[in-house]
Design an enzyme around this catalytic site. Structure first.
Site, PDB file in Angstrom:
ATOM      1  N   ILE A 142      -2.597  -5.304  -2.114  1.00 29.77           N
ATOM      2  CA  ILE A 142      -1.528  -5.624  -3.191  1.00 29.77           C
ATOM      3  C   ILE A 142      -1.959  -5.731  -4.557  1.00 29.77           C
ATOM      4  CG2 ILE A 142       0.310  -7.314  -3.614  1.00 29.77           C
ATOM      5  CD1 ILE A 142       0.854  -7.759  -0.888  1.00 29.77           C
ATOM      6  N   ASP A 144      -1.237  -6.987  -7.822  1.00 27.46           N
ATOM      7  CA  ASP A 144      -0.637  -8.063  -8.519  1.00 27.46           C
ATOM      8  C   ASP A 144      -0.699  -7.854 -10.145  1.00 27.46           C
ATOM      9  OD1 ASP A 144       0.827 -10.404  -9.187  1.00 27.46           O
ATOM     10  OD2 ASP A 144      -0.815 -11.775  -8.994  1.00 27.46           O
ATOM     11  N   PHE A 170      -6.194  -7.939  -2.110  1.00 25.16           N
ATOM     12  CA  PHE A 170      -5.295  -8.549  -3.172  1.00 25.16           C
ATOM     13  C   PHE A 170      -6.012  -8.354  -4.541  1.00 25.16           C
ATOM     14  CE2 PHE A 170      -4.158 -10.773   0.625  1.00 25.16           C
ATOM     15  CZ  PHE A 170      -2.625 -10.836   0.480  1.00 25.16           C
ATOM     16  N   LYS A 171      -5.563  -7.316  -5.548  1.00 23.75           N
ATOM     17  CA  LYS A 171      -6.149  -7.186  -6.757  1.00 23.75           C
ATOM     18  C   LYS A 171      -5.633  -7.813  -7.773  1.00 23.75           C
ATOM     19  CE  LYS A 171      -6.972  -3.618 -10.480  1.00 23.75           C
ATOM     20  NZ  LYS A 171      -6.603  -2.414 -10.772  1.00 23.75           N
ATOM     21  N   ILE A 172      -5.970  -9.102  -8.217  1.00 22.76           N
ATOM     22  CA  ILE A 172      -5.095 -10.101  -8.935  1.00 22.76           C
ATOM     23  C   ILE A 172      -5.515  -9.709 -10.689  1.00 22.76           C
ATOM     24  CG2 ILE A 172      -4.928 -12.423  -9.752  1.00 22.76           C
ATOM     25  CD1 ILE A 172      -4.001 -11.679  -6.634  1.00 22.76           C
TER      26      ILE A 172
END
Length: 309
Positions: A142, A144, A170-172
């Site tokens: 995902i 973000d 998760f790529k923040i």
């Protein structure tokens, strides 16, 4: 083509630029040279068709051409993440199935959105990712990202990871990424297979301190990013800090002055690609900005400036 099983994926996975001729048409030979450079310079994986790849300027058939060319050329030398974001659940699924069939190791997807005002609530986002997960057998990352304009809280992301089988990475990219990563890891536990940094390395050290295990950076200097990531992930934080301080002027120049054009300008300067063209109406930075970027890279002896010579 075999799908890589080297999980959990860790380390430096830069975003590959999409290479064009000066007239704006795809340059697939240049694309393959860019990919070869990225691997030789130390990329432990590659992401394609992301925002830093100008994915928003590509037609659907061009996306497929780039994906097929890159995945065939990589031939499982490193894992490849394919961005398959779309507002439509069905079209995102179709893109993701095609990526999996072509040999992608993972897909990266933003929550469904369109323009400045079309958004989907948490229930719709949950169902979107549930249907996507049910349709494929490779992990979903995902993304973000502020560009989606969708607030994804750490508790909600952790719930997605716990409840949906393929949602594991998760790529923040949102503000105060380190705090969000730390909260996500605490709430998600073992369901969080890959908490990743995602802002071209500008927040890399803080994000590693928060527990990040991967970084999706720009493609211009994987060698520099590896110096930071390798040391940190091996437990040599002081060495990582020193490397971060050494490369920070270039990281900052990319992040704050050049954006997605940085990798192309460096690759052209190094003889890797013939053209650093962006697709109109995007424009390259001022020539003095280009000169500043190359000056810093030369001072660091970045591989990009000598790989193609």
């Amino acid at each position: 083509m075999a799908i890589s099983t080297r999980r959990p994926y860790r380390g430096v996975f830069p975003v590959a630029p999409t290479i064009f001729h000066d007239n704006g048409t795809l340059d697939l030979d240049g694309q393959r040279r860019a990919i070869d450079f990225m691997i030789d310079a130390g990329s432990q994986g590659i992401c394609i068709l992301a925002n830093f790849s100008e994915q928003f300027s590509l037609a659907d058939d061009e996306r497929d051409q780039v994906m097929q060319a890159v995945l065939r050329h990589v031939d499982d030398r490193v894992p490849v993440i394919v961005t398959t974001t779309h507002l439509s659940t069905d079209l995102c699924i179709a893109r993701s199935r095609a990526a999996q069939a072509a040999g992608a190791a993972m897909v990266m997807v933003m929550p469904p959105y369109h323009g400045a005002t079309v958004r989907v609530g948490e229930a719709g986002i949950m169902e979107f990712f549930r249907r996507l997960s049910d349709a494929i057998s490779i992990p979903v990352m995902i993304q973000d990202a502020p560009v989606s304009g969708t607030m994804l809280t750490a508790p909600f992301l952790a719930r997605l990871a716990r409840d949906i089988e393929q949602v594991r990475y998760f790529k923040i990219e949102s503000a105060q990424a380190a705090a969000k990563l730390r909260n996500l890891i605490e709430l998600g536990g073992d369901a969080i297979e890959g908490p990743w940094d995602g802002e071209e390395g500008i927040t890399l050290l803080a994000d590693f301190d928060a527990g990040a295990t991967g970084a999706m950076t720009g493609a211009g200097y994987p060698d520099g990013m590896r110096q930071i990531a390798d040391a940190y992930l091996a437990g040599r934080r002081d060495e990582a800090v020193a490397a971060y301080e050494r490369w920070l002027p270039l990281i900052n120049y990319e992040n704050r002055q050049c954006g997605l054009s940085a990798a192309k300008m460096l690759m052209k300067a190094g003889g890797i690609i013939a053209s650093d063209a962006l697709r109109h109406p995007l424009e390259l930075p001022h020539p003095q900005t280009r000169a500043g970027l190359i000056e810093i890279a030369r001072r660091l002896d970045a591989i990009v400036l000598r790989w193609g010579r």
